[in-house]
Design a protein around this motif. Structure first.
Motif, PDB file in Angstrom:
ATOM      1  N   VAL A 102       0.806  -1.231   0.000  1.00 64.66           N
ATOM      2  CA  VAL A 102       0.000   0.000   0.000  1.00 64.66           C
ATOM      3  C   VAL A 102       0.837   1.277   0.000  1.00 64.66           C
ATOM      4  CG1 VAL A 102      -1.956  -1.123   1.128  1.00 64.66           C
ATOM      5  CG2 VAL A 102      -0.212  -0.012   2.531  1.00 64.66           C
ATOM      6  N   ALA A 103       2.145   1.172   0.141  1.00 62.73           N
ATOM      7  CA  ALA A 103       3.008   2.355   0.203  1.00 62.73           C
ATOM      8  C   ALA A 103       2.986   3.113  -1.123  1.00 62.73           C
ATOM      9  CB  ALA A 103       4.431   1.940   0.548  1.00 62.73           C
ATOM     10  N   ASP A 104       3.160   4.428  -1.031  1.00 63.96           N
ATOM     11  CA  ASP A 104       3.185   5.225  -2.260  1.00 63.96           C
ATOM     12  C   ASP A 104       4.521   5.023  -2.985  1.00 63.96           C
ATOM     13  OD1 ASP A 104       5.185   7.168  -1.362  1.00 63.96           O
ATOM     14  OD2 ASP A 104       3.608   8.058  -0.136  1.00 63.96           O
ATOM     15  N   ASP A 105       4.558   5.423  -4.255  1.00 57.85           N
ATOM     16  CA  ASP A 105       5.732   5.191  -5.100  1.00 57.85           C
ATOM     17  C   ASP A 105       7.003   5.804  -4.527  1.00 57.85           C
ATOM     18  OD1 ASP A 105       4.084   3.852  -6.809  1.00 57.85           O
ATOM     19  OD2 ASP A 105       4.014   5.429  -8.334  1.00 57.85           O
ATOM     20  N   LYS A 106       6.903   6.986  -3.944  1.00 57.46           N
ATOM     21  CA  LYS A 106       8.078   7.668  -3.401  1.00 57.46           C
ATOM     22  C   LYS A 106       8.716   6.834  -2.284  1.00 57.46           C
ATOM     23  CE  LYS A 106       9.525  12.103  -1.506  1.00 57.46           C
ATOM     24  NZ  LYS A 106       9.098  13.433  -1.072  1.00 57.46           N
ATOM     25  N   LYS A 107       7.902   6.279  -1.408  1.00 56.83           N
ATOM     26  CA  LYS A 107       8.435   5.469  -0.315  1.00 56.83           C
ATOM     27  C   LYS A 107       8.989   4.139  -0.818  1.00 56.83           C
ATOM     28  CE  LYS A 107       5.874   7.684   3.287  1.00 56.83           C
ATOM     29  NZ  LYS A 107       4.756   7.637   4.194  1.00 56.83           N
ATOM     30  N   ILE A 108       8.321   3.541  -1.791  1.00 57.84           N
ATOM     31  CA  ILE A 108       8.826   2.291  -2.378  1.00 57.84           C
ATOM     32  C   ILE A 108      10.202   2.527  -2.987  1.00 57.84           C
ATOM     33  CG2 ILE A 108       8.484   0.611  -4.244  1.00 57.84           C
ATOM     34  CD1 ILE A 108       6.633   0.063  -1.955  1.00 57.84           C
ATOM     35  N   ASN A 109      10.344   3.606  -3.736  1.00 55.89           N
ATOM     36  CA  ASN A 109      11.636   3.924  -4.357  1.00 55.89           C
ATOM     37  C   ASN A 109      12.710   4.188  -3.312  1.00 55.89           C
ATOM     38  OD1 ASN A 109      11.011   3.651  -7.119  1.00 55.89           O
ATOM     39  ND2 ASN A 109       9.968   5.618  -7.106  1.00 55.89           N
ATOM     40  N   ALA A 110      12.355   4.863  -2.218  1.00 52.53           N
ATOM     41  CA  ALA A 110      13.324   5.145  -1.160  1.00 52.53           C
ATOM     42  C   ALA A 110      13.787   3.849  -0.499  1.00 52.53           C
ATOM     43  CB  ALA A 110      12.705   6.082  -0.126  1.00 52.53           C
TER      44      ALA A 110
ATOM     45  N   TYR B 205      13.698   0.836  -1.791  1.00 51.95           N
ATOM     46  CA  TYR B 205      14.464   0.073  -2.777  1.00 51.95           C
ATOM     47  C   TYR B 205      15.892   0.604  -2.888  1.00 51.95           C
ATOM     48  CZ  TYR B 205      15.962  -2.118  -7.081  1.00 51.95           C
ATOM     49  OH  TYR B 205      16.662  -2.828  -8.004  1.00 51.95           O
ATOM     50  N   THR B 206      16.039   1.923  -2.890  1.00 51.70           N
ATOM     51  CA  THR B 206      17.365   2.528  -2.989  1.00 51.70           C
ATOM     52  C   THR B 206      18.253   2.085  -1.825  1.00 51.70           C
ATOM     53  OG1 THR B 206      16.494   4.429  -4.183  1.00 51.70           O
ATOM     54  CG2 THR B 206      18.615   4.720  -3.087  1.00 51.70           C
ATOM     55  N   MET B 207      17.655   1.960  -0.638  1.00 50.06           N
ATOM     56  CA  MET B 207      18.426   1.546   0.545  1.00 50.06           C
ATOM     57  C   MET B 207      18.952   0.114   0.426  1.00 50.06           C
ATOM     58  SD  MET B 207      16.324   3.331   3.718  1.00 50.06           S
ATOM     59  CE  MET B 207      15.838   1.756   4.280  1.00 50.06           C
ATOM     60  N   VAL B 208      18.219  -0.763  -0.230  1.00 53.46           N
ATOM     61  CA  VAL B 208      18.599  -2.178  -0.269  1.00 53.46           C
ATOM     62  C   VAL B 208      18.927  -2.683  -1.674  1.00 53.46           C
ATOM     63  CG1 VAL B 208      17.350  -2.761   1.841  1.00 53.46           C
ATOM     64  CG2 VAL B 208      16.180  -2.890  -0.347  1.00 53.46           C
ATOM     65  N   GLU B 209      18.997  -1.787  -2.627  1.00 53.01           N
ATOM     66  CA  GLU B 209      19.199  -2.174  -4.025  1.00 53.01           C
ATOM     67  C   GLU B 209      20.428  -3.052  -4.227  1.00 53.01           C
ATOM     68  OE1 GLU B 209      19.453  -0.050  -8.417  1.00 53.01           O
ATOM     69  OE2 GLU B 209      19.576   1.181  -6.614  1.00 53.01           O
TER      70      GLU B 209
END
Length: 79
Positions: free
Chosen positions: A16-24, A26-30
């Motif tokens: 349910v998270a918004d795209d901005k939080k998903i991207n953040a 993902y960036t942390m664990v990419e």
């Protein structure tokens, strides 16, 4: 809180998270995600497919208990 519960909550949140939080996130664990991706060779995939087909056609399988006995026997022989 136990790890299993954290995983469940994170999974639910990601749905349910918004795209901005998903991207953040993902960036942390990419980098870690990319390290865990396993690439199988075509030969290995073919071998796995062959084994699955054998099983699906009624091929004889070994139970986990029997396999454990066999492995223990092999380990004893190595010592």
């Amino acid at each position: 809180m136990k790890t299993a519960e954290i995983r469940k909550q994170l999974h639910s949140y990601l749905e349910v998270a918004d795209d901005k939080k998903i991207n953040a996130i993902y960036t942390m664990v990419e980098d870690e995600i990319k390290e865990t991706i396993v690439e199988y060779s075509p030969e290995f995939k073919a071998e796995l497919d062959s084994r699955v087909n054998y099983y699906l056609k009624g091929g004889k399988m070994v139970s986990p208990t029997e396999m454990n006995k066999r492995l223990q026997s092999l380990r004893k022989k190595r010592k």
